[in-house]
Structure formats: structure tokens, C-alpha cells
Motif scaffolding. Structure first.
Motif, PDB file in Angstrom:
ATOM      1  N   SER A 154      44.891 -53.072 -65.689  1.00 28.40           N
ATOM      2  CA  SER A 154      45.877 -53.527 -66.226  1.00 28.40           C
ATOM      3  C   SER A 154      47.156 -53.036 -65.260  1.00 28.40           C
ATOM      4  O   SER A 154      47.087 -52.172 -64.762  1.00 28.40           O
ATOM      5  N   LEU A 155      48.346 -53.628 -65.429  1.00 26.56           N
ATOM      6  CA  LEU A 155      49.439 -53.143 -64.749  1.00 26.56           C
ATOM      7  C   LEU A 155      49.924 -51.956 -65.130  1.00 26.56           C
ATOM      8  O   LEU A 155      50.162 -50.931 -64.122  1.00 26.56           O
ATOM      9  N   PRO A 156      50.020 -51.543 -66.455  1.00 24.62           N
ATOM     10  CA  PRO A 156      50.453 -50.135 -66.984  1.00 24.62           C
ATOM     11  C   PRO A 156      49.467 -49.312 -66.582  1.00 24.62           C
ATOM     12  O   PRO A 156      49.889 -48.044 -66.039  1.00 24.62           O
ATOM     13  N   GLN A 157      48.327 -49.553 -66.645  1.00 24.64           N
ATOM     14  CA  GLN A 157      47.057 -48.686 -65.900  1.00 24.64           C
ATOM     15  C   GLN A 157      47.368 -48.197 -64.575  1.00 24.64           C
ATOM     16  O   GLN A 157      47.177 -47.245 -63.887  1.00 24.64           O
ATOM     17  N   LEU A 158      47.545 -49.281 -63.678  1.00 28.00           N
ATOM     18  CA  LEU A 158      47.879 -48.959 -62.237  1.00 28.00           C
ATOM     19  C   LEU A 158      49.168 -48.351 -61.925  1.00 28.00           C
ATOM     20  O   LEU A 158      49.168 -47.283 -61.361  1.00 28.00           O
ATOM     21  N   ALA A 159      50.326 -48.355 -62.578  1.00 29.28           N
ATOM     22  CA  ALA A 159      51.387 -47.796 -62.662  1.00 29.28           C
ATOM     23  C   ALA A 159      51.056 -46.342 -63.140  1.00 29.28           C
ATOM     24  O   ALA A 159      51.670 -45.382 -62.279  1.00 29.28           O
ATOM     25  N   THR A 160      50.474 -45.827 -64.078  1.00 29.67           N
ATOM     26  CA  THR A 160      49.913 -44.530 -64.542  1.00 29.67           C
ATOM     27  C   THR A 160      49.074 -44.086 -63.426  1.00 29.67           C
ATOM     28  O   THR A 160      49.392 -42.686 -63.064  1.00 29.67           O
ATOM     29  N   SER A 161      48.303 -44.468 -62.885  1.00 32.53           N
ATOM     30  CA  SER A 161      47.512 -44.113 -61.597  1.00 32.53           C
ATOM     31  C   SER A 161      48.302 -43.942 -60.447  1.00 32.53           C
ATOM     32  O   SER A 161      48.093 -42.648 -59.964  1.00 32.53           O
ATOM     33  N   LEU A 162      49.163 -44.515 -60.049  1.00 32.42           N
ATOM     34  CA  LEU A 162      50.155 -44.332 -59.173  1.00 32.42           C
ATOM     35  C   LEU A 162      50.999 -43.174 -59.293  1.00 32.42           C
ATOM     36  O   LEU A 162      51.184 -42.381 -58.238  1.00 32.42           O
ATOM     37  N   LEU A 163      51.501 -42.903 -60.622  1.00 36.56           N
ATOM     38  CA  LEU A 163      52.133 -41.812 -60.852  1.00 36.56           C
ATOM     39  C   LEU A 163      51.705 -40.647 -60.726  1.00 36.56           C
ATOM     40  O   LEU A 163      52.403 -39.617 -60.288  1.00 36.56           O
ATOM     41  N   HIS A 164      50.263 -40.536 -61.124  1.00 33.53           N
ATOM     42  CA  HIS A 164      49.585 -39.375 -61.118  1.00 33.53           C
ATOM     43  C   HIS A 164      48.750 -39.270 -59.706  1.00 33.53           C
ATOM     44  O   HIS A 164      47.978 -38.242 -59.660  1.00 33.53           O
ATOM     45  N   LEU A 165      48.877 -39.957 -58.818  1.00 34.03           N
ATOM     46  CA  LEU A 165      48.325 -39.964 -57.288  1.00 34.03           C
ATOM     47  C   LEU A 165      48.521 -38.587 -56.577  1.00 34.03           C
ATOM     48  O   LEU A 165      47.893 -38.087 -56.011  1.00 34.03           O
ATOM     49  N   PRO A 166      50.092 -38.145 -56.813  1.00 34.74           N
ATOM     50  CA  PRO A 166      50.309 -36.766 -56.058  1.00 34.74           C
ATOM     51  C   PRO A 166      49.631 -35.847 -56.702  1.00 34.74           C
ATOM     52  O   PRO A 166      49.097 -34.916 -55.847  1.00 34.74           O
ATOM     53  N   SER A 167      49.249 -35.781 -57.960  1.00 33.30           N
ATOM     54  CA  SER A 167      48.275 -34.584 -58.671  1.00 33.30           C
ATOM     55  C   SER A 167      47.111 -34.622 -58.226  1.00 33.30           C
ATOM     56  O   SER A 167      46.317 -33.876 -57.759  1.00 33.30           O
ATOM     57  N   TYR A 168      46.367 -35.938 -58.025  1.00 30.14           N
ATOM     58  CA  TYR A 168      45.182 -36.087 -57.497  1.00 30.14           C
ATOM     59  C   TYR A 168      44.912 -35.818 -56.011  1.00 30.14           C
ATOM     60  O   TYR A 168      44.028 -35.060 -55.721  1.00 30.14           O
ATOM     61  N   HIS A 169      45.994 -36.060 -55.358  1.00 29.97           N
ATOM     62  CA  HIS A 169      46.027 -35.705 -53.810  1.00 29.97           C
ATOM     63  C   HIS A 169      46.052 -34.283 -53.921  1.00 29.97           C
ATOM     64  O   HIS A 169      45.235 -33.571 -53.002  1.00 29.97           O
ATOM     65  N   LYS A 170      46.562 -33.635 -54.571  1.00 30.19           N
ATOM     66  CA  LYS A 170      46.877 -32.073 -54.364  1.00 30.19           C
ATOM     67  C   LYS A 170      45.387 -31.443 -54.955  1.00 30.19           C
ATOM     68  O   LYS A 170      45.186 -30.334 -54.424  1.00 30.19           O
ATOM     69  N   ALA A 171      44.880 -32.270 -55.756  1.00 30.14           N
ATOM     70  CA  ALA A 171      43.840 -31.222 -56.548  1.00 30.14           C
ATOM     71  C   ALA A 171      42.312 -31.864 -55.655  1.00 30.14           C
ATOM     72  O   ALA A 171      41.408 -30.969 -55.398  1.00 30.14           O
ATOM     73  N   SER A 172      42.363 -33.168 -55.128  1.00 25.33           N
ATOM     74  CA  SER A 172      41.002 -33.637 -54.732  1.00 25.33           C
ATOM     75  C   SER A 172      41.065 -33.792 -53.115  1.00 25.33           C
ATOM     76  O   SER A 172      39.905 -33.588 -52.703  1.00 25.33           O
ATOM     77  N   ILE A 173      42.295 -33.980 -52.597  1.00 23.36           N
ATOM     78  CA  ILE A 173      42.224 -34.326 -51.031  1.00 23.36           C
ATOM     79  C   ILE A 173      43.307 -33.469 -50.451  1.00 23.36           C
ATOM     80  O   ILE A 173      44.146 -33.898 -49.793  1.00 23.36           O
ATOM     81  N   PRO A 174      43.507 -32.172 -50.863  1.00 23.02           N
ATOM     82  CA  PRO A 174      44.613 -31.357 -50.209  1.00 23.02           C
ATOM     83  C   PRO A 174      44.652 -31.509 -48.675  1.00 23.02           C
ATOM     84  O   PRO A 174      45.457 -30.898 -48.031  1.00 23.02           O
ATOM     85  N   GLU A 175      43.233 -31.219 -48.041  1.00 22.59           N
ATOM     86  CA  GLU A 175      43.129 -31.267 -46.546  1.00 22.59           C
ATOM     87  C   GLU A 175      43.417 -32.558 -45.957  1.00 22.59           C
ATOM     88  O   GLU A 175      43.529 -32.596 -44.456  1.00 22.59           O
ATOM     89  N   HIS A 176      43.712 -33.699 -46.416  1.00 24.74           N
ATOM     90  CA  HIS A 176      44.129 -34.844 -45.652  1.00 24.74           C
ATOM     91  C   HIS A 176      45.209 -35.409 -46.268  1.00 24.74           C
ATOM     92  O   HIS A 176      45.537 -35.548 -47.406  1.00 24.74           O
ATOM     93  N   GLU A 177      46.249 -35.872 -45.234  1.00 24.53           N
ATOM     94  CA  GLU A 177      47.502 -36.582 -45.868  1.00 24.53           C
ATOM     95  C   GLU A 177      47.023 -38.241 -46.214  1.00 24.53           C
ATOM     96  O   GLU A 177      45.943 -38.693 -45.856  1.00 24.53           O
ATOM     97  N   ILE A 178      47.717 -38.615 -47.031  1.00 23.01           N
ATOM     98  CA  ILE A 178      47.528 -40.099 -47.235  1.00 23.01           C
ATOM     99  C   ILE A 178      48.344 -40.866 -46.177  1.00 23.01           C
ATOM    100  O   ILE A 178      49.480 -41.080 -46.311  1.00 23.01           O
ATOM    101  N   GLY A 179      47.452 -41.659 -45.505  1.00 23.92           N
ATOM    102  CA  GLY A 179      47.953 -42.524 -44.479  1.00 23.92           C
ATOM    103  C   GLY A 179      48.193 -44.043 -44.771  1.00 23.92           C
ATOM    104  O   GLY A 179      49.097 -44.428 -44.417  1.00 23.92           O
ATOM    105  N   LEU A 180      47.279 -44.298 -45.858  1.00 24.20           N
ATOM    106  CA  LEU A 180      47.405 -45.710 -46.261  1.00 24.20           C
ATOM    107  C   LEU A 180      47.270 -45.846 -47.784  1.00 24.20           C
ATOM    108  O   LEU A 180      46.449 -45.164 -48.352  1.00 24.20           O
ATOM    109  N   LEU A 181      48.077 -46.665 -48.357  1.00 24.16           N
ATOM    110  CA  LEU A 181      48.179 -46.842 -49.861  1.00 24.16           C
ATOM    111  C   LEU A 181      48.148 -48.466 -49.983  1.00 24.16           C
ATOM    112  O   LEU A 181      48.991 -48.935 -49.645  1.00 24.16           O
TER     113      LEU A 181
END
Length: 359
Positions: A154-181
Motif C-alpha cells: 500500500s502507499l502508506p506502507q511504502l511511505a513508512t518503509s521509505l521513512l525508515h530506510l535511513p535506519s535500515y541503511h545504517k543497521a544493515s548496509i553501512p559499508e555501502h552508499e545507496i546509489g539507486l533508489l
């Protein structure tokens, strides 16, 4: 004194660093020295031709919308950019034409096929390592570890996931920058959300829930926040539902059916670009200007004439129609914000490759 200090624009250090990356050290997702088939001019195998580069100005913080009808190649164009993002850049003195960055895909259409991406990536890397297939397989597996796919419903679920992406990036893939979204597709929940909006009109007048006003706006706000904080290259696919009134002949464009979605403009609004003076992230919608708009439409194959005989139809199928289908060519029109010219491209899709060339 306090009131004067409050008038000074502020921003986080992460936003400042993202602005420096965008303007100080331009990192192109599709650099100009990389051919449209994903190979480098310095290390490309000799049997690979060198078509002119396309969309070579794509860089960190850019936003591209890809619009087209069903089966027009939107997801395969996404595969092309994912390959450029996650493929290794340079190893063993070989320039593989990639960036070695992480790619985050929101597959709302459930059409993103990781097995297909694996096939394309392995075939591409094997061109550089024809005598070391095991190494090509190892690099393919390493590259796919930089791919992260989410499937919101759903769109609310998509928005929530996007808002929490920085936390996921920091916890799961800190060794790589996000080049493409990428979000494939922004239109997946169009009909359900439109139905809900129509039902809300029949509800007695009262203060609506903020999440029900326009859920797409929450998604755009979250994308705008990520654009400022992480400066990824953002790709949004969108359905082509209704032809624009000015579309005629070989030039085909589609109306924008998503309310409040960013619209391509020939006028360049510099105030909408990432800047170190954007201030703190506020709860208001963040700007998400389009830098490129790509319209895709497959090559049309005319139907058989009503009076054609069976024998002529079979011969016509062998001589003409089958060859057009096997070419796997899809035409696209590229419009760039701030420019009035339109660039034509051809997306070529084969079982082993997907690449772009100028028409």
C-alpha cells in the motif's frame, strides 16, 4: 538575539555532506565513458561496438520518471540502471563499468525478477572474463548482495518503509552508499486509492485522517527527505494510461494521472535542486523535481489485413513480424528539465542483455 538566530537557515550535517557529494564530486550513475551496453571504452571486449552514450548527465540526487503502457520495457530499463549501480567498478585492472553501490528497489508491481537480473549481470560480466567464468559468477554474487528489494502492499506502507530506510541503511548496509533508489511502480495502488477517495466523498463532513488526505504525498515527502539526506539517483516508473491531447503521429506522451506527482517542465527551477541552504527537514512536503522524463512505447506491429490469405500471413510472419519481435526493440523519448529538445532512444532487450542506444 534568539529570534535572529532562528531566522538563520539550518540543516543537518548529513544533508550538507550530501550536497557536497552532489556538487563537489559528481558521481554519475551512467558515466560518459561507459557505453550504453554497460561496457567501458578502455576495457570493452573488441567485439563490442561503442554506441553513443545516453543520459550521461545522470548523477546523484537526480530524479527520473519512466512512463509507458504495460509491457513497454519499464522494468527492463530499471534492470539496466540497477546493473550500472551494483556492478563492480574496477577489479583486477578491469573496468567493469559499474559503481559498486547499493540499490534499493520498492517492487510494488511484483514484477522485479531477481533471477532475470542475475542472468543479465552474469552475461555482462562474462564479456569481460570470457576465460574465467567462475570469477564472473563470484562477482555476480557479490554484486547482488548490494541489491535490496522490498515489496510494500500500500502507499502508506511504502511511505513508512521509505521513512525508515535511513535506519535500515545504517543497521544493515553501512559499508555501502545507496546509489539507486527506485519505485516500480508508483501507479500500483492507483485504482484502490482512487476508490477509497471516492468513498470518502460520501462520508459526512468531518476532519479527515491525515494519512487519508493524499497517501501519495507522504511517499513524495519521504522521497524528498531521502534525496536531501542520501542523494541517491531516484527512478520512478509510472503507468501510461491516457494519451496527452498534443500527442500525434510518432510522438506519444501520456497525461499524468497521479495527483500531486512531480511534473516535467522545460523551465529549470534552480531553487528546487539540492542545496546546503534548504534548512532542516520540515513536516511539509519536500520538493522532488524531475530532472528527466522518459516515455516508452513498444514498436507497433500492424495486424494482418482482413483479406490476407493464410499462406501470405505465414510468409509475412516469417519475413517481417517475427524478426521485429525477436529484435526486442522499444522506442523511448527523453525530456530533460531546462531543455526544450527531445532525445530519442532505443531500448534493446535480448535473452542475454539489455542496453540503450540512440535511434
Amino acid at each position: 538575539m534568539a529570534s535572529l538566530l532562528n531566522e538563520i537557515p539550518r540543516e543537518s550535517l548529513q544533508n550538507l555532506l550530501s550536497s557536497v557529494r552532489v556538487y563537489g564530486e559528481i558521481q554519475h550513475i551512467a558515466p560518459s565513458d561507459v557505453f550504453c551496453d554497460g561496457t567501458s571504452s578502455e576495457s570493452a571486449p573488441p567485439h563490442i561496438s561503442a554506441p553513443a552514450p545516453l543520459l550521461s548527465s545522470l548523477s546523484r540526487g537526480n530524479v527520473i520518471e519512466v512512463q509507458g503502457p504495460a509491457s513497454s520495457g519499464k522494468t527492463h530499463l530499471l534492470y539496466h540502471f540497477v546493473l550500472l549501480c551494483i556492478a563492480p567498478s574496477r577489479q583486477m585492472s578491469i573496468d567493469f563499468g559499474g559503481n559498486g553501490l547499493a540499490a534499493v528497489i520498492y517492487d510494488t508491481d511484483a514484477s522485479f525478477d531477481v533471477a532475470r537480473l542475475h542472468q543479465l549481470l552474469l552475461a555482462r560480466l562474462s564479456l569481460f572474463l570470457p576465460h574465467n567464468i567462475e570469477m564472473a559468477r563470484r562477482l555476480t554474487e557479490e554484486s547482488l548482495h548490494r541489491l535490496h528489494v522490498f515489496r510494500p502492499t500500500s502507499l502508506p506502507q511504502l511511505a513508512t518503509s521509505l521513512l525508515h530506510l535511513p535506519s535500515y541503511h545504517k543497521a544493515s548496509i553501512p559499508e555501502h552508499e545507496i546509489g539507486l533508489l527506485a519505485v516500480d511502480s508508483m501507479s500500483s495502488f492507483y485504482w484502490t486509492d482512487r476508490f477509497i477517495a471516492e468513498q470518502m466523498r460520501n462520508v459526512p463532513q468531518r476532519e479527515p485522517e491525515p494519512s487519508l488526505i493524499n497517501p501519495l504525498q507522504h511517499v513524495l515527502t519521504a522521497l524528498g527527505r531521502l534525496r536531501l539526506s542520501h542523494a541517491p539517483f531516484i527512478m520512478l516508473t509510472n503507468w501510461g494510461l491516457n494519451l496527452a491531447s498534443q500527442s500525434s503521429g510518432p510522438v506519444t506522451f501520456y497525461k499524468q494521472h497521479l495527483h500531486s506527482f512531480p511534473v516535467y517542465s522545460e523551465n529549470l527551477d534552480t531553487s528546487a535542486l539540492p542545496s546546503s541552504m534548504t534548512g532542516d527537514l520540515l513536516p511539509t512536503p519536500m520538493p522532488l523535481p524531475l530532472t528527466h522524463h522518459v516515455t516508452l512505447f513498444p514498436v507497433s506491429i500492424p495486424p494482418f489485413a482482413p483479406e490476407i490469405s493464410l499462406g501470405d500471413a505465414i510468409q509475412h510472419e516469417v519475413d517481417y513480424r517475427r524478426s521485429m519481435v525477436q529484435k526486442g526493440e522499444i522506442t523511448g523519448l527523453v525530456r530533460t528539465t531546462g531543455r526544450d529538445e527531445i532525445t530519442r532512444l532505443t531500448l534493446c532487450i535480448t535473452p542475454e542483455n539489455v542496453h540503450i542506444r540512440h535511434s
